[in-house]
Design a protein around this motif. Structure first.
Motif, mmCIF file in Angstrom:
data_model
loop_
_atom_site.group_PDB
_atom_site.id
_atom_site.type_symbol
_atom_site.label_atom_id
_atom_site.label_comp_id
_atom_site.label_asym_id
_atom_site.label_seq_id
_atom_site.Cartn_x
_atom_site.Cartn_y
_atom_site.Cartn_z
ATOM 1 N N VAL A 116 -4.294 10.095 12.418
ATOM 2 C CA VAL A 116 -4.179 9.758 13.841
ATOM 3 C C VAL A 116 -4.720 10.911 14.685
ATOM 4 C CG1 VAL A 116 -2.603 9.123 15.715
ATOM 5 C CG2 VAL A 116 -2.195 8.263 13.410
ATOM 6 N N VAL A 117 -4.457 12.125 14.245
ATOM 7 C CA VAL A 117 -4.941 13.313 14.956
ATOM 8 C C VAL A 117 -6.423 13.543 14.691
ATOM 9 C CG1 VAL A 117 -4.708 15.825 15.174
ATOM 10 C CG2 VAL A 117 -2.663 14.397 14.855
ATOM 11 N N LEU A 118 -6.835 13.373 13.435
ATOM 12 C CA LEU A 118 -8.172 13.803 13.024
ATOM 13 C C LEU A 118 -9.245 12.737 13.133
ATOM 14 C CD1 LEU A 118 -7.082 15.810 9.859
ATOM 15 C CD2 LEU A 118 -7.679 16.736 12.102
ATOM 16 N N GLU A 119 -8.861 11.467 13.085
ATOM 17 C CA GLU A 119 -9.867 10.403 13.062
ATOM 18 C C GLU A 119 -9.826 9.482 14.284
ATOM 19 O OE1 GLU A 119 -12.140 10.486 10.867
ATOM 20 O OE2 GLU A 119 -11.281 11.839 9.377
ATOM 21 N N CYS A 120 -8.762 9.556 15.060
ATOM 22 C CA CYS A 120 -8.609 8.646 16.197
ATOM 23 C C CYS A 120 -9.055 9.315 17.499
ATOM 24 C CB CYS A 120 -7.150 8.205 16.333
ATOM 25 S SG CYS A 120 -6.620 7.078 15.020
ATOM 26 N N LYS A 144 0.903 20.705 8.540
ATOM 27 C CA LYS A 144 0.146 21.524 7.586
ATOM 28 C C LYS A 144 -1.236 20.937 7.338
ATOM 29 C CE LYS A 144 4.235 23.071 5.044
ATOM 30 N NZ LYS A 144 4.980 22.918 3.765
ATOM 31 N N GLU A 145 -1.303 19.611 7.187
ATOM 32 C CA GLU A 145 -2.595 18.977 6.905
ATOM 33 C C GLU A 145 -3.577 19.204 8.053
ATOM 34 O OE1 GLU A 145 -1.839 14.860 6.054
ATOM 35 O OE2 GLU A 145 -1.583 15.255 3.924
ATOM 36 N N VAL A 146 -3.102 19.041 9.276
ATOM 37 C CA VAL A 146 -3.984 19.241 10.426
ATOM 38 C C VAL A 146 -4.389 20.710 10.517
ATOM 39 C CG1 VAL A 146 -4.176 19.132 12.941
ATOM 40 C CG2 VAL A 146 -3.065 17.261 11.686
ATOM 41 N N ASP A 147 -3.428 21.601 10.316
ATOM 42 C CA ASP A 147 -3.721 23.029 10.414
ATOM 43 C C ASP A 147 -4.749 23.462 9.374
ATOM 44 O OD1 ASP A 147 -2.876 25.407 11.975
ATOM 45 O OD2 ASP A 147 -2.369 26.186 9.996
ATOM 46 N N SER A 148 -4.731 22.809 8.210
ATOM 47 C CA SER A 148 -5.658 23.172 7.131
ATOM 48 C C SER A 148 -7.109 22.826 7.471
ATOM 49 C CB SER A 148 -5.258 22.479 5.834
ATOM 50 O OG SER A 148 -5.547 21.084 5.887
ATOM 51 N N ARG A 159 -16.434 19.484 10.369
ATOM 52 C CA ARG A 159 -16.389 18.288 11.212
ATOM 53 C C ARG A 159 -15.097 18.185 12.007
ATOM 54 N NH1 ARG A 159 -14.770 12.793 10.635
ATOM 55 N NH2 ARG A 159 -13.900 13.237 8.585
ATOM 56 N N LEU A 160 -14.004 18.653 11.432
ATOM 57 C CA LEU A 160 -12.689 18.393 12.016
ATOM 58 C C LEU A 160 -12.063 19.593 12.722
ATOM 59 C CD1 LEU A 160 -11.211 16.320 9.038
ATOM 60 C CD2 LEU A 160 -12.205 15.438 11.167
ATOM 61 N N ALA A 161 -12.703 20.748 12.635
ATOM 62 C CA ALA A 161 -12.095 21.967 13.180
ATOM 63 C C ALA A 161 -11.772 21.844 14.658
ATOM 64 C CB ALA A 161 -13.022 23.162 12.938
ATOM 65 N N VAL A 162 -12.675 21.259 15.436
ATOM 66 C CA VAL A 162 -12.456 21.152 16.883
ATOM 67 C C VAL A 162 -11.202 20.333 17.165
ATOM 68 C CG1 VAL A 162 -13.376 20.203 19.029
ATOM 69 C CG2 VAL A 162 -14.875 21.442 17.480
ATOM 70 N N ARG A 163 -11.005 19.237 16.432
ATOM 71 C CA ARG A 163 -9.834 18.386 16.662
ATOM 72 C C ARG A 163 -8.550 19.075 16.204
ATOM 73 N NH1 ARG A 163 -12.609 13.026 14.031
ATOM 74 N NH2 ARG A 163 -14.554 13.207 15.191
ATOM 75 N N ALA A 206 -7.684 21.695 18.773
ATOM 76 C CA ALA A 206 -7.211 21.063 20.012
ATOM 77 C C ALA A 206 -5.772 20.593 19.844
ATOM 78 C CB ALA A 206 -8.121 19.891 20.377
ATOM 79 N N PHE A 207 -5.440 20.063 18.671
ATOM 80 C CA PHE A 207 -4.072 19.615 18.411
ATOM 81 C C PHE A 207 -3.112 20.798 18.426
ATOM 82 C CE2 PHE A 207 -0.621 18.822 15.379
ATOM 83 C CZ PHE A 207 -0.034 17.709 15.981
ATOM 84 N N ASN A 208 -3.499 21.904 17.813
ATOM 85 C CA ASN A 208 -2.640 23.080 17.813
ATOM 86 C C ASN A 208 -2.391 23.591 19.229
ATOM 87 O OD1 ASN A 208 -2.344 23.020 15.060
ATOM 88 N ND2 ASN A 208 -3.882 24.588 14.638
ATOM 89 N N ARG A 209 -3.429 23.555 20.057
ATOM 90 C CA ARG A 209 -3.249 23.963 21.464
ATOM 91 C C ARG A 209 -2.306 23.003 22.189
ATOM 92 N NH1 ARG A 209 -8.801 24.968 21.012
ATOM 93 N NH2 ARG A 209 -9.306 23.000 22.045
#
Length: 199
Positions: free
Chosen positions: A25-29, A56-60, A66-70, A73-76
């Motif tokens: 939901v965080v990384l692909e939506c 943890k998955e998002v932080d990794s 491709r996914l670093a920006v998202r 942004a989620f961590n912020r």
């Protein structure tokens, strides 16, 4: 809905609907504040909960091309919650939607014959089942992962499959773009090479 901030108590009494999101939901939506949460509950308010495994998955992915920006942004987005412990408002709606990290009790893995700590999907479901303040049978998980949703349903967690309208447009991986550029350069070099007649 008033502008009064909603607070997070042991049983989240202010929130009519609570949902656990998978990392996709965080990384692909679409960005979380742009998602059509009304498709889950048109009235709200909705509390979006993020389990430790999803965090943890998002932080990794912070260094993923491709996914670093998202991921960053989620961590912020979650940063204010770290300092004051309050849910972060995604949208005032309607529906009003806020997000917070789930507080989960210790999991007794021996209670489950099909869940284990070595599988991320299993961890997300087990954490949802052990989240503080969510009554049994009231857990709901949002994902596009069929395996996770089937596992959720098997354990009494209501599944919500992400509709196509929630997803971002397909993107080219940076390495794919680099490969395409190299192919173009190679083709240009070949075209510029002298042609020798053959007998």
């Amino acid at each position: 809905m008033t502008d009064t901030p909603l607070t997070i108590e042991d049983d989240y009494p202010e929130f009519h609907t609570k949902v656990f999101i998978d990392s996709n939901v965080v990384l692909e939506c679409l960005p979380l504040d742009q998602l059509p949460w009304r498709e889950i509950d048109p009235a709200g308010p909705i509390l979006v909960l993020v389990t430790p495994t999803v965090l943890k998955e998002v932080d990794s992915k912070k260094r993923d091309g491709r996914l670093a920006v998202r991921a960053r942004a989620f961590n912020r987005l979650m940063a204010p919650m770290i300092s004051d412990g309050r849910p972060v408002v995604l949208t005032k709606g309607p529906p009003y939607v806020a997000i917070s990290a789930a507080r989960c009790r210790r999991i007794d893995w021996q209670r489950y014959d099909d869940l284990g700590p070595d599988n991320a999907d299993a961890c997300v479901i087990a954490e949802a089942l052990h989240a503080h303040g969510i009554a049994e049978g009231q857990q709901r998980v949002v994902s596009q992962d069929t395996h996770l949703l089937v596992t959720a349903q098997r354990h009494g967690v209501k599944p919500f499959r992400i509709p196509d309208g929630w997803l971002r447009s397909p993107e080219q991986h940076p390495k794919d773009a680099e490969n395409a550029k190299l192919k173009q350069e190679l083709a240009a070099v070949k075209r510029s090479e002298p042609q020798f007649a053959t007998r």
